[in-house]
Design an enzyme around this catalytic site. Sequence first.
Site, PDB file in Angstrom:
ATOM      1  N   HIS A  60      -1.084   4.347   8.764  1.00  0.00           N
ATOM      2  CA  HIS A  60       0.103   4.222   9.603  1.00  0.00           C
ATOM      3  C   HIS A  60      -0.117   4.702  11.031  1.00  0.00           C
ATOM      4  CE1 HIS A  60       3.263   3.035   6.534  1.00  0.00           C
ATOM      5  NE2 HIS A  60       2.119   2.998   5.907  1.00  0.00           N
ATOM      6  N   ASP A  61      -1.086   5.592  11.260  1.00  0.00           N
ATOM      7  CA  ASP A  61      -1.402   5.956  12.637  1.00  0.00           C
ATOM      8  C   ASP A  61      -2.293   4.883  13.266  1.00  0.00           C
ATOM      9  OD1 ASP A  61      -1.358   7.502  14.975  1.00  0.00           O
ATOM     10  OD2 ASP A  61      -3.314   8.372  14.501  1.00  0.00           O
ATOM     11  N   PRO A 156       2.901  -3.657   8.051  1.00  0.00           N
ATOM     12  CA  PRO A 156       3.370  -4.652   7.084  1.00  0.00           C
ATOM     13  C   PRO A 156       4.530  -4.107   6.251  1.00  0.00           C
ATOM     14  CG  PRO A 156       1.344  -3.635   6.305  1.00  0.00           C
ATOM     15  CD  PRO A 156       1.602  -3.083   7.682  1.00  0.00           C
ATOM     16  N   HIS A 188      -2.879   2.055  -3.299  1.00  0.00           N
ATOM     17  CA  HIS A 188      -1.641   2.211  -4.075  1.00  0.00           C
ATOM     18  C   HIS A 188      -1.901   2.624  -5.522  1.00  0.00           C
ATOM     19  CE1 HIS A 188       0.566  -0.471  -0.933  1.00  0.00           C
ATOM     20  NE2 HIS A 188       0.426   0.774  -0.529  1.00  0.00           N
TER      21      HIS A 188
HETATM   22  C1  HEM Z   1      -1.090  -4.120   2.590  1.00  0.00           C
HETATM   23  C2  HEM Z   1       0.018  -3.723   3.157  1.00  0.00           C
HETATM   24  C3  HEM Z   1       0.737  -2.480   2.723  1.00  0.00           C
HETATM   25  C4  HEM Z   1       2.063  -2.387   2.460  1.00  0.00           C
HETATM   26  C5  HEM Z   1       3.092  -3.503   2.574  1.00  0.00           C
HETATM   27  C6  HEM Z   1       2.318  -1.025   2.059  1.00  0.00           C
HETATM   28  C7  HEM Z   1       3.564  -0.527   1.722  1.00  0.00           C
HETATM   29  C8  HEM Z   1       3.793   0.720   1.187  1.00  0.00           C
HETATM   30  C9  HEM Z   1       5.079   1.198   0.780  1.00  0.00           C
HETATM   31  C10 HEM Z   1       6.392   0.434   0.895  1.00  0.00           C
HETATM   32  C11 HEM Z   1       4.900   2.443   0.271  1.00  0.00           C
HETATM   33  C12 HEM Z   1       5.975   3.352  -0.303  1.00  0.00           C
HETATM   34  C13 HEM Z   1       6.757   4.041   0.782  1.00  0.00           C
HETATM   35  C14 HEM Z   1       7.982   4.706   0.233  1.00  0.00           C
HETATM   36  O1  HEM Z   1       8.850   3.989  -0.286  1.00  0.00           O
HETATM   37  O2  HEM Z   1       8.062   5.949   0.284  1.00  0.00           O
HETATM   38  C15 HEM Z   1       3.503   2.756   0.351  1.00  0.00           C
HETATM   39  C16 HEM Z   1       2.946   3.930  -0.093  1.00  0.00           C
HETATM   40  C17 HEM Z   1       1.618   4.254   0.082  1.00  0.00           C
HETATM   41  N1  HEM Z   1       0.675   3.493   0.748  1.00  0.00           N
HETATM   42 FE1  HEM Z   1       0.898   1.564   1.351  1.00  0.00          FE
HETATM   43  N2  HEM Z   1       1.153  -0.320   2.088  1.00  0.00           N
HETATM   44  C18 HEM Z   1       0.160  -1.162   2.486  1.00  0.00           C
HETATM   45  C19 HEM Z   1      -1.165  -0.810   2.700  1.00  0.00           C
HETATM   46  C20 HEM Z   1      -1.657   0.470   2.551  1.00  0.00           C
HETATM   47  C21 HEM Z   1      -2.948   0.895   3.011  1.00  0.00           C
HETATM   48  C22 HEM Z   1      -3.930   0.046   3.787  1.00  0.00           C
HETATM   49  C23 HEM Z   1      -3.069   2.214   2.646  1.00  0.00           C
HETATM   50  C24 HEM Z   1      -4.185   3.208   2.890  1.00  0.00           C
HETATM   51  C25 HEM Z   1      -5.338   2.992   3.291  1.00  0.00           C
HETATM   52  C26 HEM Z   1      -1.876   2.577   1.943  1.00  0.00           C
HETATM   53  C27 HEM Z   1      -1.662   3.792   1.359  1.00  0.00           C
HETATM   54  C28 HEM Z   1      -0.489   4.169   0.740  1.00  0.00           C
HETATM   55  C29 HEM Z   1      -0.343   5.422   0.017  1.00  0.00           C
HETATM   56  C30 HEM Z   1      -1.432   6.444  -0.243  1.00  0.00           C
HETATM   57  C31 HEM Z   1       1.000   5.476  -0.383  1.00  0.00           C
HETATM   58  C32 HEM Z   1       1.669   6.630  -1.137  1.00  0.00           C
HETATM   59  C33 HEM Z   1       2.087   7.659  -0.095  1.00  0.00           C
HETATM   60  C34 HEM Z   1       2.663   8.950  -0.654  1.00  0.00           C
HETATM   61  O3  HEM Z   1       2.801   9.102  -1.852  1.00  0.00           O
HETATM   62  O4  HEM Z   1       2.982   9.833   0.177  1.00  0.00           O
HETATM   63  N3  HEM Z   1      -1.034   1.510   1.929  1.00  0.00           N
HETATM   64  N4  HEM Z   1       2.843   1.689   0.932  1.00  0.00           N
END
Ligand code: HEM
Length: 341
Positions: A60-61, A156, A188
């Site tokens: 995100h950064d 995204p 994820h």
């Molecule tokens: C491909 C597009 C992506 C979408 C649409 C997406 C979307 C999301 C969403 C909606 C959440 C949950 C947020 C919430 O409701 O609290 C999430 C969580 C998370 N995402 Fe993604 N994400 C994407 C790609 C990535 C990438 C590239 C990474 C890391 C390299 C990543 C790492 C994470 C992690 C680790 C969590 C859990 C965070 C936590 O538990 O604090 N995501 N993501």
Amino acid sequence: MAKLNTTVLSLCVVLAFLAGQSAAGRYYADKVQDKVRKEVEKAIAYNPSVGPALVRLVFHDCWVNGCDGSVLLDKTPTDGTNTEKKAVNNIGLAGFEVIDTIKQKVGGSASCADILVFAGRDAADILSGGKIFYTLTGGRKDGVSSSASAADATLPSSTFDFSQLQDNFGAASHGFTVEELVVLSGAHSIGVAHLSSYQDRLAGADVTPIDSSYQAALIKVTPPGLLTQGQDPTVPNNARDASSAFQKAAAYDPVKLGVNPTRGVLDNSYYHNTLENKVLFKSDWVLRTDSFAAGKLEEYKNNATEWNSDFADAMVKLSNLPALQGKEIRKSCRFTNQQYY
Ligand code: HEM
Ligand SMILES: *[C@@H]1O[C@H](CO)[C@@H](O)[C@H](O)[C@H]1NC(C)=O
């Protein structure tokens, strides 16, 4: 006595956790990176949920104007308090206190942008038990602007379809391939999500395919109606990390699926889950709709080693996205130097 027992118990929990991580105690022979490492180990041992948060912060950064620490700002001279933290797509972002603590230890010797990518790297290493590891160098400069609307236009959304994800990753400012989209989505396998991020998968006749037992289990623990009551609870991204009762209701048996049942591990279990339609976001499921991406899902499901190594490479590329507006080394990661007294 009761207090002593609690203390002993929590110490045992911490020690048991660290003993399970072969990545504990990695040294870089670089003062800044060693300090970051120590603090990330401590923070995760104290509160495991900051591990996933630190990995997500890198995405995100760095996705928005490159790795410039802009996601950490509470306020800027040009944006006021309407910074990236207020973006809809930044819901649930966390780990900021860990970055603050590290900043206090390293002072002016590293930018907030460097601290953030180092911390995300260490979290990935620790959560993968040392299987995902990569080298980074410092020298990033911190940005002085941070806009919620710019973040929402660049990050995204979980409701994107495949072509939107492909365009977002392939945009000139990002330059990521479909393969890298599939690789990075494997993040994820850890962390949590709010109901509002997957509610589209719980109701309606034409929702993107989701396993019916898994869907029913989700509806049971987080009824979509809660949103209209102003509540937005969270569930684990990975059914592997849910309670046994949830797994039973969702007909999710990690061992039968060939998934390591240990909760909280950053691994290729995401691919097993996605191919069973037991995955939260539409943006995860849609990877099945493209034949090349679907082939990659199969490949990473079948080859954990390949995923560990490709994920590390993609994280290096992400962590090195150039800071377009990097200007300074912030005194506090939450404020530009102009607004810090
Ligand atoms: C491909 C597009 C992506 C979408 C649409 C997406 C979307 C999301 C969403 C909606 C959440 C949950 C947020 C919430 O409701 O609290 C999430 C969580 C998370 N995402 Fe993604 N994400 C994407 C790609 C990535 C990438 C590239 C990474 C890391 C390299 C990543 C790492 C994470 C992690 C680790 C969590 C859990 C965070 C936590 O538990 O604090 N995501 N993501
Ligand atoms: C898994 O991937 C690695 C690295 O790409 C490769 O060397 C290895 O042969 C693959 N293993 C299998 C069983 O396909």
